[in-house]
Structures are given as C-alpha cells and as structure tokens.
Design an enzyme around this catalytic site. Structure first.
Site, PDB file in Angstrom:
ATOM      1  N   CYS A  86       5.330  66.189   8.770  1.00 50.26           N
ATOM      2  CA  CYS A  86       6.460  65.839   7.908  1.00 50.26           C
ATOM      3  C   CYS A  86       7.263  64.691   8.552  1.00 50.26           C
ATOM      4  O   CYS A  86       7.006  64.298   9.688  1.00 50.26           O
ATOM      5  CB  CYS A  86       7.360  67.046   7.677  1.00 50.26           C
ATOM      6  SG  CYS A  86       7.982  67.772   9.188  1.00 50.26           S
ATOM      7  N   CYS A 123       8.811  65.356  11.914  1.00 51.17           N
ATOM      8  CA  CYS A 123       7.858  65.401  13.014  1.00 51.17           C
ATOM      9  C   CYS A 123       7.555  63.994  13.508  1.00 51.17           C
ATOM     10  O   CYS A 123       7.437  63.751  14.707  1.00 51.17           O
ATOM     11  CB  CYS A 123       6.561  66.075  12.558  1.00 51.17           C
ATOM     12  SG  CYS A 123       6.823  67.661  11.737  1.00 51.17           S
TER      13      CYS A 123
END
Lengths: 76, 315
Positions: free
Chosen positions: A10, A13
């Site tokens: 995501c 991240c």
C-alpha cells in the site's frame, strides 16, 4: 545490519521504505535494505498490521509510519 | 457562530441574496465544510489517542480468549478503536484465526471496523445531529455482532483458504507507547487522515450543497421515500460497487434526505458503501473461498436491509 520493511504494497508501505532508505543514506551507516511483501514472511514476525519495520530480526514498530529521523534513531 | 460567519461571507462579502438558490447552496457549503472540519480535527485526535492503547496485536490477544457471543460483542466494539487499513486486512485475518479467534468473532471485527468509525460518527453528528449518529453506531454494531454470530454458527472454517491454517505465525512484542509518543502518533494520525479525506469531504459537501440549492423539494420522496418497499434493497445494491468512505457519502445523503429520501434507506446505503465494497471482496478473496465470501456478503447485506426497513418504519 539488515533493515526490512514489511508491507503488502500500500501507499504507506512505500513511503516507509523510502523513509528507511533516506535514514540509512543520511546516517552513513552500512546496511542492507529489503522490502518484504509476501504474507508468510510478514506473518513469521507476528506482524498483523502493516507497514512494519524490522531491524536485524527485531520488530521495531508496526501499523504506522515513521520519519527518516525517527528511523535513524532506531539504527544500531 | 459558524452559521453567522458563513452568512457574512456569502451575503455580505459576495453580495448574494438570502433565499436565492446560489446563495443558499454556497451558504450551506461554507457552513457545513467549516463545521465538519472542526469536528473532524478534534474528534479524530481524541480517537487517535485512544487507538494507541489498542494496536491490532493487542486486540487479537484480547479476542483469542473470548468465546462466541461475548467475543462477537467485544470484537464489534474493538472494531471502532483498533486502527487497521484495508491493505493489512489479509495479515490481520490470518493473525486472528491463527491465534484462535473464532471465525465468526473475526468477522464481527472485520464488519464493524470500516463501518463504525470516528469519521462516520462525526459526519453524521455534524450533518444529522447526535441522535442519528448514535442510531447509526448502535445499529452498525448490531449488524456486525449478528452477522458474525450467524457466520460462526454456519461452521464455515473449511472455506478459509487452506494456506491460512498452515501459516507459521511468529510472536512479536508489543511496544507500549509513552505519553509523548501517543500524542505524537495522534497528531500524525489526525493530519494524515485529514490529508487523505479532505477532498472527499469538500466534493461531498459540494454535491450536497448543489442538491440542497437546486433539486426541488420532495423530489425524491416519490421513489426513495418510506412508502417504496424497493428503495432499501436498491440503495444497498447501489452501495456495493461504490468505493467511498463515510466522508464522501454522508454529505450527499444528507442533502438527499432533505429532498425526501427516507432515513432508513439512507442509513442502509451508507452501511453498504462502507461495509460491503468490491475492492474489499478482492482483498478478502486471498483468504476466503468463494462460498464463504458470498455468505459474508449475503448475511451483511441482509442485516443492513433489515436495519433500513426498521428505521423507515420507526422514524
């Protein structure tokens, strides 16, 4: 030193990976930075909320972001 | 105070005429945007501080010791305060089932978490008042609890992807945050969330303001009013493919309500948008086989439709 950024891919991240890269660069320390995306490897650390940061096998935090400066402070 | 500030800008500074369509729409837009952002900033900050005490790892540990029923209630409540972003749904699901949290209890958590949250609470409170906000929270929790119990009773463990059961889950220590870290986390969380949702709020309130100023009164009463028995299921079906969050949907439905859409239909629509979405189904298909995924959607959708009918009948 081995730094691992755990995350399923995501936006958060990716940002954490970038911040870890900057932290490593700015601190001038030598180390290996890896992005861990596969679930079994993430689960091995017992992490259930991503992103998470692992330094030399130790989970530093999970489920949040950290700035390059914060990460620098965690480097051994 | 906010109202007079908005009035001042629209009618004095811009010189629009009170009662005119453009004037009323703009007045509504400025007032609602200010009100929502004030509420959002304050309440998200407070909730973020509470959240520092409930990292998912801790929630998992609490739920692992609970049986069904009590576990379902706890899971739905913890869903409100445990932070988790949809991208960690898979590790979270695996972590829960692996540590012995019953499947139905895990679902109560997964249903409540996106549906019943501080953003939904604030938006509803700001636009509909605290009664509707509380009703939404209470019925949202009920949907999560009941759906979780039903899924648990159906004994569908065999429809969890096989690799989930074989996964080796390690144990990590949870670092307890000190107060300085909690406040820092809350500040970052609040601004991070605001940065993410502000366009939805502005666009949502904008569309709401347009409907408010330009759609004729009682326009929707005919086909989305409480007398149409199909309005609720249709609203739920429309909510599923819509990928949005409370921040974007609520201002629009508020304006629709003012034009005659029944409140139960509105609640059902919002629940469907937040608890049942196609992207979520795609993520969950990594851990659930099709029969369980379909059952999950079916049960939650049914529960939401019932809530919709109930409130159309009561309010």
């Amino acid at each position: 030193m081995k730094i691992e950024v755990l995350g399923t891919g995501c936006a958060k991240c990716k940002t954490l990976y970038e911040n870890a890269r900057k932290a490593l660069e700015e601190s001038g320390k030598s180390g290996e930075l890896v992005k861990v995306e596969d679930i079994p490897s993430i689960m091995k650390y017992g992490v259930i909320s991503t992103p998470a940061l692992v330094i030399d096998g130790k989970v530093m935090f999970s489920g949040k972001l950290a700035s390059p400066a914060e990460i620098s402070g965690m480097l051994p | 105070m906010l109202k007079s500030f908005a009035d001042h800008i629209v009618f004095n500074l811009f010189g629009l005429i009170p009662g005119s369509r453009a004037g009323e729409a703009l007045d509504f837009f400025i007032y609602d945007t200010l009100k929502i952002f004030l509420l959002l900033t304050t309440i998200i900050y407070v909730v973020a501080i509470i959240r520092t005490s409930f990292p998912p790892e801790r929630t998992k540990r609490i739920l692992a010791h609970e049986r069904e029923y009590v576990g379902n209630v706890m899971a739905a409540l913890l869903g409100i305060v445990t932070p988790f972003c949809s991208c960690s749904a898979v590790p979270l699901f695996i972590g829960f089932v692996e540590s012995g949290v019953p499947l139905g209890v895990t679902f109560s958590f997964l249903i409540s978490s996106p549906m019943v949250n501080e953003v939904a609470l604030i938006m509803l409170w700001g636009l509909f008042g605290w009664k509707i906000a509380l009703i939404y929270i209470a019925t949202g929790l009920l949907v999560a609890i009941v759906s979780g119990i039903v899924i648990g009773r159906l004994k569908m463990e065999k429809y969890v992807q096989d690799y989930v059961w074989e996964m080796q889950v390690g144990n990590s220590e949870i670092k307890v945050m000190v107060w300085r870290e909690k406040l820092e986390y809350a500040r970052e969380y609040t601004f991070g969330l605001l940065k993410k949702i502000w366009p939805y709020v502005v666009v949502g309130v904008g569309i709401g303001a347009f409907i408010h100023g330009y759609v004729p009164q009682d326009f929707l009463a005919k086909w989305a009013g409480r007398d149409n028995p199909f309005a609720v299921p249709v609203a739920v079906a429309l909510g599923v493919p819509l990928y949005s969050n409370a921040a974007g949907v609520i201002p629009i439905v508020q304006a629709l309500t003012a034009k005659g859409m029944a409140i139960g239909t509105v609640l059902a629509f919002m629940m469907a948008v937040t608890a049942l979405s196609l992207p979520e189904a795609v993520i969950l298909s990594n851990v659930l086989k099709k029969p369980l995924l379909a059952t999950f959607f079916g049960i939650v959708a049914t529960a939401i439709v019932i809530v919709g009918y109930l409130f159309n009948a009561l309010l």
